[in-house]
Design a protein around this motif. Structure first.
Motif, PDB file in Angstrom:
ATOM      1  N   GLU A 196       0.816  -1.208   0.000  1.00  0.00           N
ATOM      2  CA  GLU A 196       0.000   0.000   0.000  1.00  0.00           C
ATOM      3  C   GLU A 196       0.853   1.262   0.000  1.00  0.00           C
ATOM      4  O   GLU A 196       0.549   2.235  -0.706  1.00  0.00           O
ATOM      5  CB  GLU A 196      -0.928  -0.006   1.209  1.00  0.00           C
ATOM      6  N   MET A 197       1.923   1.253   0.777  1.00  0.00           N
ATOM      7  CA  MET A 197       2.757   2.449   0.832  1.00  0.00           C
ATOM      8  C   MET A 197       3.550   2.656  -0.450  1.00  0.00           C
ATOM      9  O   MET A 197       3.881   3.792  -0.810  1.00  0.00           O
ATOM     10  CB  MET A 197       3.694   2.383   2.038  1.00  0.00           C
ATOM     11  N   SER A 198       3.826   1.574  -1.191  1.00  0.00           N
ATOM     12  CA  SER A 198       4.469   1.762  -2.495  1.00  0.00           C
ATOM     13  C   SER A 198       3.519   2.451  -3.463  1.00  0.00           C
ATOM     14  O   SER A 198       3.933   3.298  -4.268  1.00  0.00           O
ATOM     15  CB  SER A 198       4.934   0.416  -3.064  1.00  0.00           C
ATOM     16  N   VAL A 199       2.232   2.110  -3.387  1.00  0.00           N
ATOM     17  CA  VAL A 199       1.233   2.764  -4.230  1.00  0.00           C
ATOM     18  C   VAL A 199       1.142   4.250  -3.879  1.00  0.00           C
ATOM     19  O   VAL A 199       1.118   5.107  -4.767  1.00  0.00           O
ATOM     20  CB  VAL A 199      -0.137   2.075  -4.076  1.00  0.00           C
ATOM     21  N   VAL A 200       1.095   4.552  -2.598  1.00  0.00           N
ATOM     22  CA  VAL A 200       1.037   5.951  -2.175  1.00  0.00           C
ATOM     23  C   VAL A 200       2.280   6.698  -2.647  1.00  0.00           C
ATOM     24  O   VAL A 200       2.190   7.814  -3.184  1.00  0.00           O
ATOM     25  CB  VAL A 200       0.909   6.063  -0.644  1.00  0.00           C
ATOM     26  N   ALA A 201       3.431   6.091  -2.449  1.00  0.00           N
ATOM     27  CA  ALA A 201       4.688   6.761  -2.790  1.00  0.00           C
ATOM     28  C   ALA A 201       4.734   7.165  -4.255  1.00  0.00           C
ATOM     29  O   ALA A 201       5.147   8.287  -4.594  1.00  0.00           O
ATOM     30  CB  ALA A 201       5.866   5.860  -2.446  1.00  0.00           C
ATOM     31  N   THR A 202       4.303   6.277  -5.153  1.00  0.00           N
ATOM     32  CA  THR A 202       4.349   6.617  -6.573  1.00  0.00           C
ATOM     33  C   THR A 202       3.363   7.726  -6.915  1.00  0.00           C
ATOM     34  O   THR A 202       3.535   8.424  -7.918  1.00  0.00           O
ATOM     35  CB  THR A 202       4.055   5.390  -7.452  1.00  0.00           C
ATOM     36  N   ASN A 203       2.348   7.899  -6.094  1.00  0.00           N
ATOM     37  CA  ASN A 203       1.354   8.944  -6.336  1.00  0.00           C
ATOM     38  C   ASN A 203       1.731  10.285  -5.729  1.00  0.00           C
ATOM     39  O   ASN A 203       1.239  11.325  -6.178  1.00  0.00           O
ATOM     40  CB  ASN A 203      -0.011   8.516  -5.814  1.00  0.00           C
ATOM     41  N   ILE A 204       2.571  10.295  -4.690  1.00  0.00           N
ATOM     42  CA  ILE A 204       2.899  11.571  -4.035  1.00  0.00           C
ATOM     43  C   ILE A 204       4.381  11.918  -4.117  1.00  0.00           C
ATOM     44  O   ILE A 204       4.780  12.992  -3.685  1.00  0.00           O
ATOM     45  CB  ILE A 204       2.451  11.568  -2.557  1.00  0.00           C
ATOM     46  N   GLY A 205       5.198  10.997  -4.668  1.00  0.00           N
ATOM     47  CA  GLY A 205       6.615  11.298  -4.855  1.00  0.00           C
ATOM     48  C   GLY A 205       7.479  11.113  -3.629  1.00  0.00           C
ATOM     49  O   GLY A 205       8.588  11.655  -3.564  1.00  0.00           O
ATOM     50  N   PHE A 206       7.028  10.341  -2.648  1.00  0.00           N
ATOM     51  CA  PHE A 206       7.807  10.108  -1.436  1.00  0.00           C
ATOM     52  C   PHE A 206       8.601   8.806  -1.545  1.00  0.00           C
ATOM     53  O   PHE A 206       8.325   7.952  -2.389  1.00  0.00           O
ATOM     54  CB  PHE A 206       6.893  10.048  -0.209  1.00  0.00           C
ATOM     55  N   VAL A 207       9.579   8.642  -0.661  1.00  0.00           N
ATOM     56  CA  VAL A 207      10.429   7.452  -0.644  1.00  0.00           C
ATOM     57  C   VAL A 207      10.539   6.933   0.782  1.00  0.00           C
ATOM     58  O   VAL A 207      10.253   7.663   1.737  1.00  0.00           O
ATOM     59  CB  VAL A 207      11.837   7.773  -1.198  1.00  0.00           C
ATOM     60  N   PRO A 208      10.957   5.687   0.963  1.00  0.00           N
ATOM     61  CA  PRO A 208      11.168   5.186   2.323  1.00  0.00           C
ATOM     62  C   PRO A 208      12.444   5.753   2.930  1.00  0.00           C
ATOM     63  O   PRO A 208      13.404   6.046   2.213  1.00  0.00           O
ATOM     64  CB  PRO A 208      11.287   3.671   2.117  1.00  0.00           C
ATOM     65  N   ASP A 209      12.449   5.904   4.242  1.00  0.00           N
ATOM     66  CA  ASP A 209      13.667   6.316   4.948  1.00  0.00           C
ATOM     67  C   ASP A 209      14.607   5.126   5.065  1.00  0.00           C
ATOM     68  O   ASP A 209      15.816   5.258   4.887  1.00  0.00           O
ATOM     69  CB  ASP A 209      13.290   6.848   6.332  1.00  0.00           C
ATOM     70  N   VAL A 210      14.040   3.949   5.374  1.00  0.00           N
ATOM     71  CA  VAL A 210      14.781   2.687   5.412  1.00  0.00           C
ATOM     72  C   VAL A 210      13.914   1.640   4.732  1.00  0.00           C
ATOM     73  O   VAL A 210      12.682   1.756   4.709  1.00  0.00           O
ATOM     74  CB  VAL A 210      15.113   2.250   6.861  1.00  0.00           C
ATOM     75  N   GLU A 211      14.501   0.601   4.168  1.00  0.00           N
ATOM     76  CA  GLU A 211      13.748  -0.300   3.303  1.00  0.00           C
ATOM     77  C   GLU A 211      12.670  -1.116   4.016  1.00  0.00           C
ATOM     78  O   GLU A 211      11.708  -1.558   3.390  1.00  0.00           O
ATOM     79  CB  GLU A 211      14.682  -1.226   2.527  1.00  0.00           C
ATOM     80  N   LEU A 212      12.817  -1.352   5.317  1.00  0.00           N
ATOM     81  CA  LEU A 212      11.795  -2.069   6.066  1.00  0.00           C
ATOM     82  C   LEU A 212      10.832  -1.122   6.768  1.00  0.00           C
ATOM     83  O   LEU A 212       9.948  -1.576   7.508  1.00  0.00           O
ATOM     84  CB  LEU A 212      12.442  -3.007   7.093  1.00  0.00           C
ATOM     85  N   LEU A 213      10.993   0.186   6.549  1.00  0.00           N
ATOM     86  CA  LEU A 213      10.256   1.223   7.250  1.00  0.00           C
ATOM     87  C   LEU A 213      10.588   1.157   8.744  1.00  0.00           C
ATOM     88  O   LEU A 213      11.098   0.159   9.237  1.00  0.00           O
ATOM     89  CB  LEU A 213       8.750   1.116   7.011  1.00  0.00           C
ATOM     90  N   HIS A 214      10.298   2.195   9.464  1.00  0.00           N
ATOM     91  CA  HIS A 214      10.665   2.221  10.887  1.00  0.00           C
ATOM     92  C   HIS A 214       9.676   1.458  11.756  1.00  0.00           C
ATOM     93  O   HIS A 214      10.066   0.890  12.770  1.00  0.00           O
ATOM     94  CB  HIS A 214      10.768   3.672  11.371  1.00  0.00           C
ATOM     95  N   TYR A 215       8.405   1.458  11.370  1.00  0.00           N
ATOM     96  CA  TYR A 215       7.384   0.728  12.116  1.00  0.00           C
ATOM     97  C   TYR A 215       7.457   0.974  13.629  1.00  0.00           C
ATOM     98  O   TYR A 215       7.459   0.030  14.418  1.00  0.00           O
ATOM     99  CB  TYR A 215       7.503  -0.773  11.863  1.00  0.00           C
ATOM    100  N   PRO A 216       7.506   2.195  14.090  1.00  0.00           N
ATOM    101  CA  PRO A 216       7.559   2.409  15.537  1.00  0.00           C
ATOM    102  C   PRO A 216       6.269   1.956  16.214  1.00  0.00           C
ATOM    103  O   PRO A 216       5.186   1.989  15.623  1.00  0.00           O
ATOM    104  CB  PRO A 216       7.717   3.937  15.659  1.00  0.00           C
ATOM    105  N   ILE A 217       6.412   1.509  17.449  1.00  0.00           N
ATOM    106  CA  ILE A 217       5.253   1.192  18.292  1.00  0.00           C
ATOM    107  C   ILE A 217       4.938   2.474  19.036  1.00  0.00           C
ATOM    108  O   ILE A 217       5.700   2.904  19.907  1.00  0.00           O
ATOM    109  CB  ILE A 217       5.576   0.038  19.243  1.00  0.00           C
TER     110      ILE A 217
END
Length: 456
Positions: free
Chosen positions: A241-262
Motif C-alpha cells: 500500500e505504501m508503495s502505491v502511495v509513494a508513486t502517487n505523491i513522490g515520497f520514498v522510504p527512509d529505510v527499506e523495512l520502514l521504521h514501524y515504531p510502536i
C-alpha cells in the motif's frame, strides 16, 4: 466539501463491474451501493459464482436480477437491469458498465482486465494494490491516452492518504512524512499486563513502564519492540500500500523495512521528526507505517492515515495544541490525521467522481520513485515456485522491502512479478530478488513494469 453539492447536477446512474466480488472489500462495496440507487452493480465476477449469488441474496439483491452467465452471448443478452454473475473475467467485456472495480488481488489477471477496460474506454478503480504496485503507472498513462480515469479507490488507505497529502499541499503545509497505522492495534491491558493484537494475546509486563515516550525516543521505541517478545507487527500488505502511495505523491522510504515504531497517537509528531530534532527520520519526504499502542478504553487509529508537517506561525500551533491537536514537545512538528478507512463504504465517492467528473482519487501523474521489491528470507532453491497467499498476500520465503527507485537497480524484481513465478536459479537468503532470478512470470506484467520505470 459538500458531497451532496458535488454530484447535485449529475442525474445519470453509474454502472459498475466488480472483480473478486466475493471478497471482504467487495462485500462492503456491494452492501453500500444497495443504498445508492444512482450507483448500480452491472456485472460481478468471482471464481465461486454459487457463493457470489448466495452473498448477493444475503445482502438483499433481488433474486430475479441475478443472472448467471457462462459465455459472452449470455452476458450480452441479459436484461438491461440484470446483474450478471460470471466466473471468467474475460466475459465482463460483453457487459455494459461505466467503471471497473478491480479487486482480484491477482497481479497478472488484474492488469490484463484493467488494461482491456481502459482500451475499451471504461474507467478503472484499482483496489488490487498488488496490481497497482507493478503496473499502476503504465495503466495510468494508458488511461490518459484513452481519455478515461484510472484511480485508486477511496476507503483503502492508499487513496485516503493520497487525498490527505493533497489537502495538506493545497494548504501550503510543509510535509515531512506521510503514512498510516498498521492494520491491527497493540492493546495493552495494565491490569493483566498483556498485549492483544486481534485474536492473539501475549504477556508483556515490561510495557507497563514504557507507556510514556521519554526523552530518548529511539531508546523507548527499541524497548517497546523488545517488550513484544517477537510478536510480528509488519505486513506485506502495508509495504504494498505504501508503495502505491509513494508513486502517487513522490515520497520514498527512509529505510527499506520502514521504521514501524510502536507508538501512541499523541507521540507521532515527536517520533516522526528529523533526527537532529530528536526524532527517528534521516530525511524528509518519507513514507511510513506505525503500530498503534493503546489502552483498552482508548479509541483506535482504525488503520487511518497521517501527515507530519513542520509548524510555521508559533502562536497558531500553540493555539491548536491547546485544542488537543498533536504537536511535538519542541513545537516544531505537528501530526494531522484521519483515524479511519471505511473500505467499500467510501468507495462509491471514487466511482461517482471518476465517471461523472472524470477525476481520480489518486493522481493522474504517478512516477516510479519507489520500488516494492523482496529479499529472500531463506535459501530458495532453483525450481521453487514462489507462491502468494494469506490475508496479506505474502510471497513465500520473501520479505517485502521498499526501495527508493534511484537507489534500486533497474533489474530488481517487483515483488508481485515474483508472485507465482519460479526461481530460475538458487537464491541466497538476504538477496534482493532480481528479474534474472525468475522465470514463469507473466510477460505482459513485466512489460508493464518496465514501461512504468521509463520516463513518461
Amino acid at each position: 466539501m459538500n458531497f451532496e453539492l458535488l454530484f447535485a447536477d449529475q442525474a445519470q446512474p453509474v454502472r459498475y463491474a466488480l472483480t473478486g466480488a466475493k471478497g471482504g472489500f467487495s462485500r462492503t462495496l456491494l452492501a453500500q451501493t444497495l443504498k445508492m440507487p444512482r450507483l448500480q452493480a452491472a456485472a460481478l465476477c468471482d471464481l465461486d459464482v454459487a457463493g457470489l449469488r448466495a452473498l448477493c441474496l444475503e445482502l438483499g439483491f433481488a433474486a430475479d436480477r441475478l443472472i448467471e452467465c457462462a459465455d459472452a452471448n449470455a452476458v450480452a443478452a441479459a436484461p438491461a437491469d440484470a446483474i450478471v454473475l460470471v466466473a471468467d473475467v474475460e466475459l465482463l467485456a460483453a457487459a455494459t458498465y461505466d467503471i471497473l472495480v478491480e479487486a482480484t488481488g491477482n497481479p497478472a489477471i488484474g492488469y490484463r482486465t484493467a488494461r482491456r477496460d481502459l482500451e475499451a474506454g471504461r474507467h478503472v478503480a484499482m483496489v488490487s494494490k498488488e496490481v497497482d504496485a507493478v503496473s499502476g503507472i503504465t495503466l495510468s498513462r494508458l488511461a490518459a491516452k484513452q481519455g478515461v480515469v484510472y484511480t485508486t479507490a477511496d476507503g483503502d488507505q492508499p487513496a485516503n492518504l493520497i487525498g490527505w497529502v493533497s489537502w495538506a499541499r493545497v494548504l501550503g503545509l510543509d510535509i515531512v512524512a506521510a503514512g498510516k497505522s498498521s492494520e491491527y492495534d497493540l492493546v495493552f491491558d495494565p491490569q493483566l499486563q498483556t498485549i492483544t493484537q486481534l485474536d492473539q494475546v501475549i504477556a508483556a509486563p515490561a510495557m507497563a513502564d514504557l507507556l510514556t515516550l521519554g526523552d530518548d525516543i529511539a531508546a523507548t521505541l527499541t524497548a517497546r519492540r523488545a517488550a513484544l517478545n517477537g510478536l510480528k507487527t509488519s505486513a506485506t500488505a502495508d509495504y504494498c500500500e505504501m508503495s502505491v502511495v509513494a508513486t502517487n505523491i513522490g515520497f520514498v522510504p527512509d529505510v527499506e523495512l520502514l521504521h514501524y515504531p510502536i507508538a501512541r497517537t499523541s507521540e507521532l509528531a515527536d517520533i516522526y521528526a528529523l533526527r537532529e530534532d530528536g526524532g527517528i527520520l534521516g530525511r524528509e519526504g518519507v513514507i511510513e507505517v506505525f503500530n498503534v499502542l493503546r489502552l483498552p478504553d482508548e479509541a483506535s487509529f482504525a488503520g487511518g492515515v497521517f501527515v507530519i508537517v513542520r509548524t510555521h506561525d508559533q502562536p497558531t500551533w500553540e493555539l491548536l495544541a491547546q485544542k488537543g491537536h498533536v504537536v511535538s514537545r519542541n513545537g516544531r512538528y505537528a501530526c494531522l490525521y484521519l483515524p479511519y478507512h471505511f473500505m467499500g463504504v467510501e468507495t462509491p465517492i471514487t466511482l461517482l467522481n471518476a465517471v461523472l467528473h472524470k477525476r481520480a482519487s489518486g493522481t493522474d501523474t504517478p512516477s516510479q520513485c519507489t520500488v516494492l521489491g523482496g529479499r529472500a528470507t531463506v535459501d530458495i532453491a532453483a525450481g521453487t515456485v514462489l507462491t502468494m497467499g494469506g490475508h496479506h498476500h505474502d510471497v513465500t520465503g520473501v520479505q517485502a522491502v521498499l526501495l527508493a527507485a534511484d537507489e534500486a537497480d533497474a533489474e530488481v524484481a517487483p515483488l508481485y512479478l515474483a508472485a507465482h513465478a519460479t526461481a530460475k536459479r538458487d537464491i541466497k537468503a538476504g538477496a534482493l530478488l532480481s528479474i534474472a532470478d525468475l522465470e514463469g512470470y507473466d510477460p505482459d506484467l513485466l512489460g508493464a513494469w518496465r514501461a512504468g520505470r521509463l520516463p513518461a
